[in-house]
Design an enzyme around this catalytic site. Sequence first.
Site, PDB file in Angstrom:
ATOM      1  N   SER A 131       0.821  -1.208   0.000  1.00  0.00           N
ATOM      2  CA  SER A 131       0.000   0.000   0.000  1.00  0.00           C
ATOM      3  C   SER A 131       0.852   1.254   0.000  1.00  0.00           C
ATOM      4  O   SER A 131       1.930   1.286   0.583  1.00  0.00           O
ATOM      5  CB  SER A 131      -0.904   0.032   1.234  1.00  0.00           C
ATOM      6  N   LYS A 185      -4.530  -6.889   3.442  1.00  0.00           N
ATOM      7  CA  LYS A 185      -4.581  -5.765   2.489  1.00  0.00           C
ATOM      8  C   LYS A 185      -6.019  -5.492   2.055  1.00  0.00           C
ATOM      9  O   LYS A 185      -6.436  -4.338   1.888  1.00  0.00           O
ATOM     10  CB  LYS A 185      -3.690  -6.044   1.273  1.00  0.00           C
ATOM     11  N   HIS A 188      -7.579  -3.627   4.821  1.00  0.00           N
ATOM     12  CA  HIS A 188      -7.003  -2.273   4.755  1.00  0.00           C
ATOM     13  C   HIS A 188      -7.812  -1.438   3.761  1.00  0.00           C
ATOM     14  O   HIS A 188      -8.183  -0.290   4.028  1.00  0.00           O
ATOM     15  CB  HIS A 188      -5.531  -2.362   4.324  1.00  0.00           C
ATOM     16  N   ASN A 189      -8.090  -2.007   2.612  1.00  0.00           N
ATOM     17  CA  ASN A 189      -8.806  -1.252   1.586  1.00  0.00           C
ATOM     18  C   ASN A 189     -10.260  -0.986   1.979  1.00  0.00           C
ATOM     19  O   ASN A 189     -10.811   0.057   1.655  1.00  0.00           O
ATOM     20  CB  ASN A 189      -8.752  -1.991   0.248  1.00  0.00           C
ATOM     21  N   GLU A 192     -10.020   1.851   4.105  1.00  0.00           N
ATOM     22  CA  GLU A 192      -9.712   2.995   3.213  1.00  0.00           C
ATOM     23  C   GLU A 192     -11.005   3.547   2.589  1.00  0.00           C
ATOM     24  O   GLU A 192     -11.249   4.763   2.596  1.00  0.00           O
ATOM     25  CB  GLU A 192      -8.745   2.504   2.130  1.00  0.00           C
TER      26      GLU A 192
HETATM   27  C1  6PG Z   1      -3.248   1.291  -1.612  1.00  0.00           C
HETATM   28  C2  6PG Z   1      -4.571   1.298  -2.317  1.00  0.00           C
HETATM   29  C3  6PG Z   1      -4.528   0.632  -3.648  1.00  0.00           C
HETATM   30  C4  6PG Z   1      -5.898   0.321  -4.181  1.00  0.00           C
HETATM   31  C5  6PG Z   1      -6.790   1.439  -4.520  1.00  0.00           C
HETATM   32  C6  6PG Z   1      -8.220   0.962  -4.493  1.00  0.00           C
HETATM   33  O1  6PG Z   1      -3.263   0.805  -0.504  1.00  0.00           O
HETATM   34  O2  6PG Z   1      -2.255   1.769  -2.151  1.00  0.00           O
HETATM   35  O3  6PG Z   1      -5.488   0.636  -1.508  1.00  0.00           O
HETATM   36  O4  6PG Z   1      -3.885  -0.600  -3.503  1.00  0.00           O
HETATM   37  O5  6PG Z   1      -5.791  -0.429  -5.324  1.00  0.00           O
HETATM   38  O6  6PG Z   1      -6.676   2.566  -3.759  1.00  0.00           O
HETATM   39  O7  6PG Z   1      -8.747   1.393  -5.636  1.00  0.00           O
HETATM   40  P1  6PG Z   1     -10.295   1.567  -5.907  1.00  0.00           P
HETATM   41  O8  6PG Z   1     -10.725   2.755  -5.122  1.00  0.00           O
HETATM   42  O9  6PG Z   1     -10.298   1.824  -7.379  1.00  0.00           O
HETATM   43  O10 6PG Z   1     -10.970   0.312  -5.552  1.00  0.00           O
END
Ligand code: 6PG
Length: 472
Positions: A131, A185, A188-189, A192
């Site tokens: 990430s 991960k 994590h997303n 996010e």
């Molecule tokens: C990171 C991010 C990255 C991820 C996008 C998600 O941790 O660097 O999570 O890996 O792919 O930010 O993208 P979308 O918003 O397009 O789903």
Amino acid sequence: MAAQQFDFGMIGLGVMGRNLLLNMADHGFKVIGFDKDNQKTTAFEEAANPGTTVKGVVSLQDMVSQLATPRKIMMLVPAGKPVDDVIESLLPLVQPGDIIIDGGNSHYTDTLRRVTYLQGKGLHFMGVGVSGGEQGARTGPSIMPGGDQEAYPHVQPMLEAIAAKVNGEPCVAHLGKGAAGHYVKMVHNGIEYAIMQLISESYDLLHRGAGLSNDELHQVFDTWNKGDLQSFLIEITADIFLQPDEKDSSKRLVDLILDKAGAKGTGKWTSQDAMDIGVPIPTIDMAVTMRNISSLKDERLKAAAVFNTVQGKIDTDKETFIKQVHDALYFGILMSYTQGLAMLHRASTELDMQIPLQKVVAVWRGGCIIRSTLLDLFTKIYTANPQLENLLLNEQIAGLLQDKQQNLRTVAAAAIQHNYAAGCLLAAISYFDAYRSGQLPINLLQAQRDYFGAHTYQRIDQPGTFHTIWNK
Ligand code: 6PG
């Protein structure tokens, strides 16, 4: 065998692959990258710092044959079939003992399948979450490896060298069995997605609701970023408000961007998997839902006309409201981490991943998209109690939430009163109210289930399982 023995190979010299490899080269490793596109291999070599050993090749065989054994090969290609295709093309070229790493956002079940498949061929396969985006890859990402314990020591020095550092500690650690790296991960997303949506809802209430200009919003987020909301996402949000449009510098770019978000799937996977293992993560679910609703732009415009929707001005003292939104956002963000970490706690046993939560939060302190000052606190809490089921059960967290909850209720009420969509803020307070409630109205629901479906129920006054013939 060519004379030069490279330490590490990368398949896919897109933004992430190229920058990770250049980062590794800066730390003294000899690196070689493969991409079919020779513009990418050339750009890669040209971007290398003087004195580093960097080579780009357009033949996979060329790359594999120049790697020291056991070979360490990472792929950074789109998730899904491309990963399987790369594995198949590597198979004739590698030998038992070699280590293949998938550094992309693969679904963890695909990773589990690939681990087993390659084990059968004597190869090591590791799913590693990375990430930090382009900048992070180049200067220090957060790295989430999992799986193969035997292979990890071979790649550990490289990963530790390139990872972000917090208090001198690298933001990388082995995070559990099987596909744990990709699972962590994925979550994590999910977090996010939730934090980004919460920030967007707060922005809406401050901007359209309380009438703050982009300059004022910059000021507010910049100030927040110096306090207890300090984080990467708040920091970039403050910057975004100042960005002028390239064509017309009198306008701010943020005002010209269409309100319609895409998604590559990791947030959705988090929600799907949470449902599968029965862990409530409603703030993350709502963030996924809000992206889906955002994509219905045409329908939303029609519905806005049907209902004559007006998001009214929120009549409030600006400074007071800014403080209330701060607290609401803080509460929501804390709840997003809480839900994601509770999910990892459950997955750790349910999916037999043995995820060390104290290491997960430590690795997230730097380099990644959800890094924030809160992660220092979580690291202390999980280090003291790695088996904590839910952050809400920690007294320090409870104290922080108690301070902020009234302001979230005020902000949520204002949002509802004035027609603002604030799904994640509402989901945060609803989760809190449900989780901290010793009594829920589910006794009635259980009666209904038993009434129409003989699903049985338990009683509070005696042990056992009961069924009643209702309405005889
Ligand atoms: C990171 C991010 C990255 C991820 C996008 C998600 O941790 O660097 O999570 O890996 O792919 O930010 O993208 P979308 O918003 O397009 O789903």
